[in-house]
Design an enzyme around this catalytic site. Structure first.
Site, PDB file in Angstrom:
ATOM      1  N   GLU A  51       0.868  -1.168   0.000  1.00  0.00           N
ATOM      2  CA  GLU A  51       0.000   0.000   0.000  1.00  0.00           C
ATOM      3  C   GLU A  51       0.907   1.221   0.000  1.00  0.00           C
ATOM      4  OE1 GLU A  51      -2.771  -0.104   3.246  1.00  0.00           O
ATOM      5  OE2 GLU A  51      -3.967  -1.699   2.343  1.00  0.00           O
ATOM      6  N   GLU A  72      -5.399   9.361  10.013  1.00  0.00           N
ATOM      7  CA  GLU A  72      -4.029   8.995  10.344  1.00  0.00           C
ATOM      8  C   GLU A  72      -3.623   9.461  11.735  1.00  0.00           C
ATOM      9  OE1 GLU A  72      -3.417   6.651   7.959  1.00  0.00           O
ATOM     10  OE2 GLU A  72      -3.921   8.237   6.557  1.00  0.00           O
TER      11      GLU A  72
END
Ligand SMILES: Cc1ncc(COP(=O)(O)O)c(C=O)c1O
Lengths: 281, 415
Positions: A48, A59
């Site tokens: 990824e 995040e």
């Protein structure tokens, strides 16, 4: 890198897949190319590759910082596509980014230009953390047109109709979010993982578990619980961050990434053996 | 998602999957309690707004401004609402809703600190624990509000990423919510974010235009020719506009922060303004498709305004839509005009406005002919929080209206 295997092949082998994440361009273009290649050497089955966005709301601190480093070093969507062409790995690359970058790319409004370019440089699919199934039709349509996969994230809170909706749209693999919250390495494996895997037990797509996985033992534990793959991001980004901060040579950081990748892959394989012994599938 | 969650092409629910179930739960609660008044929610809300908040707020005739601009200028005094800004309408509504939903913790972001303050007050009033995320830059330029939040018992969590303003604070609050979603309600501070927030926040604030409309009819026997409100995310703006939406004869004017310049520095990723409605283009940020300040790649720009509450690269999706349909006219004035507006209202009407609000008066001064014969300006908040900033910013400039603080030197430093 246009002839890499697809996700079906990468997950189709008789062993659990190891799926690492890095932010492209962290801490700079050249070093990052080396780091991604090190992960492949260490046993990655799928990578990824993050395309940094300025507002990464899913995040945690580790990956936020990586994104800041990459953006400061000049990463853009066009540089990212060059990166994908330059990096020398023979595993599928999945683009992980936020919807606004996909939406804005190219002249037309909507995701089509971005997906066309992604297919052109050899990307295999997408994970878009701020795009729930409800808003995903335009991207799904574009992915179908260019033969790319669209991975969805199943959260510990996902139930009922929402699961059905995702099941219809998902392809490549399903990303099982191991715990609530944002990305970031932890010292334990969440019990929520087993429940989440149980809820999608009968889905045909491979199930990869991520969020908080750090060590080989975690990977083993997750595969024992029934996962087809293990996704690891922050624990690897931490290595890049430490190396960058202490001015370690790029080759030394790459070596450490490769070693950690190998440990995680071995952990996943061990988990599979233990699962087989315990009479699982 | 129900079609009602979109405003033309704008709006939607672009959030991480972990939050989607909470958003569905919130949508359900919004429809039941707010739209259908289940369990008498709206009655309790209105009662508390009256007794705790001090509603209705006055519609005041502004003698000096009316004379100066040769128009009837009325002021909707949201600065007199408890806490000193319109923000309590929404904060009280959402904290009460969280209570009805059985949540046991409140989080919120704040820019100017007005929303954080209002949320901290509402949370104390309704006995809920509360944590506020605030950018480092804003903590330093809005100190009085940080004191107020702490005094009301709220935790204040500094956000240090990026420029440390409202955009970063919203992102960080969303991250907290993604972790604690099962027990926690996120009281978003403007008409931004994923559906149903933009609709719901508008509905809690629409009491402003509801009162304006009634007060205009009673006092003037007619509706105003225009309603003017500043716009950051746009909550005081939509609150002041909502009930006039169908009254085509009433012009709706949204005044944004022109900052120091409308030009954009692509290289540095900086737009030295917050004029999203006037200059932004469509994109996806913080859960909604709306107008944004962004570079050609889609990276979000760092905005700027002398007023922390307008300093945001996005805007409510409903306002973006109403600008596209032509119902709302977006205008902007720069930092200097806002500071002059601040001083003018203080000196001529005896009202010290928030720097956000001051933009509306800057616009009136520059365009007295653009508001018709009768105009209502929404005084979204009072300026106590801004005194330090205003004194410093005024000293650095050569403004048309000014104020001399040499009394401190004359008095000397001794106590
Ligand atoms: C007094 C005042 N007015 C206006 C605003 C801008 O917010 P909105 O555009 O949502 O009304 C703020 C925000 O903090 C504020 O404190």
């Amino acid at each position: 890198m246009a002839n890499n295997p697809d996700l079906g092949t990468a997950f189709g082998r008789d062993e659990p897949a190891f799926v690492p994440y890095l932010a492209a361009g962290d801490p700079d273009y050249e070093a990052s190319i080396g780091y991604v290649e090190a992960l492949a050497r260490g046993g990655a089955d799928v990578i990824e590759l993050g395309l940094p966005f300025s507002e990464p709301i899913a995040e945690g601190k580790t990956i936020q910082d990586a994104i800041v480093r990459a953006l400061d070093a000049g990463m853009t969507p066009d540089r990212y596509f060059e990166f994908v062409e330059d990096v020398d790995v023979d595993v599928p690359l999945v683009c992980m980014t936020y919807y606004n970058l996909i939406y804005q790319y190219g002249d037309e409004d909507g995701p089509r230009s971005f997906v066309e370019k992604a297919a052109d440089v050899g990307l295999t699919g997408f994970v878009v953390p701020d795009l729930p199934a409800e808003e995903a039709d335009p991207l799904r349509t574009a992915c179908d047109e260019f033969g790319l996969d669209l991975v969805f994230i199943v959260a510990p809170t996902t139930r009922g109709e929402r699961l059905d909706e995702m099941r219809e749209q998902v392809s490549g693999y399903v990303y099982v979010q191991a715990r609530l919250g944002t990305t970031g390495a932890r010292d334990d494996v969440s019990d929520q993982t087993d429940e989440s895997l149980a809820r999608i037990d009968d889905w045909k797509v491979p199930k990869a578990v991520g969020f908080g996985i750090k060590k080989g033992d975690h990977a083993a534990r997750i595969v024992r619980a029934g996962a087809d793959g293990v996704i690891v991001g922050s624990a690897l980004v931490d290595i890049v961050a430490e190396g960058t901060e202490s001015d370690e040579p790029v080759s030394a950081v790459a070596d450490r990434l490769e070693t950690r990748a190998r440990e995680l892959k071995q952990g996943a394989l061990r988990g599979a053996r233990e699962r087989a012994k315990a009479g699982g599938d | 998602m129900s079609e009602t969650g979109k405003f033309g092409e704008y709006g939607g629910q672009y959030v991480p999957e972990a939050l989607m179930p909470a958003i569905e739960e919130l949508t359900d609660a919004y429809e039941r309690y707010v739209l259908n008044n289940e369990d008498g929610f709206m009655n309790e809300f209105r009662e508390r707004l009256r007794d705790f908040g001090g509603r209705p707020t006055p519609l005041q005739y502004a003698d000096q401004l009316s004379g100066a601009y040769d128009a009837e200028v009325y002021l909707k005094r949201e600065d007199l609402l408890h806490g000193g800004a319109h923000k309590l309408n929404n904060a009280l509504g959402q904290v009460l809703l969280a209570k009805y939903m059985g949540k046991d913790r409140i989080i919120a972001e704040t820019g100017a600190g007005q929303h954080g303050t209002a949320t901290a007050m509402a949370a104390a009033h309704l006995d809920m624990p509360c944590e506020i995320y605030m950018g480092r830059t804003d903590i330093n330029r809005q100190r009085p509000n940080v004191f107020r939040m702490r005094l009301n018992g709220a935790e204040v969590n500094p956000v240090t990423v990026g420029r440390g303003t409202l955009k970063e604070a919203i992102s960080e609050t969303m991250r907290d919510w993604a972790t604690t979603v099962e027990t926690t309600h996120y009281v978003i501070g403007s008409i931004v974010g994923p559906d149903p927030f933009p609709r719901m926040v508008r509905d809690f604030h629409s009491v402003i235009s509801e009162e304006m409309r009634e007060q205009s009819r009673e006092r003037l026997g007619r509706l105003p020719d225009s309603v003017v409100a500043c716009a950051g995310g746009g909550s005081n703006t939509m609150g002041a506009f909502a009930e006039f939406a169908e009254d085509d004869e009433v012009e709706l004017i949204a005044v944004e922060a022109g900052g120091s310049s409308l030009a954009v520095d692509e290289e540095e990723g900086v737009a030295p303004n917050s004029a999203t409605l006037s200059t932004g283009d469509e994109g996806v940020l913080h859960g909604a498709r709306t107008k944004l300040l962004q570079d050609s790649d889609g990276q979000i720009m760092e905005s700027h305004s002398v007023s922390a509450g307008l300093d945001y690269a996005g805007v409510g999706p409903e306002l973006a839509h109403l600008v596209d349909t032509g119902r709302v006219r977006p205008v902007n004035v720069d930092d200097d005009a806002a500071l002059e507006g601040f001083h003018r209202l203080s000196q001529e009407e005896g009202i010290i406005p928030a720097l956000e609000t001051a933009h509306a008066f800057g616009y009136l001064h520059e365009n007295p002919d653009a508001v018709g014969d009768v105009t209502v300006i929404n005084v979204s908040g009072r300026g106590d929080k801004d005194l330090q900033t205003v004194i410093e910013e005024t000293e650095q400039r050569d403004l048309d209206v000014d104020v001399d603080m040499s009394v401190f030197d004359t008095a000397g430093g001794a106590m």
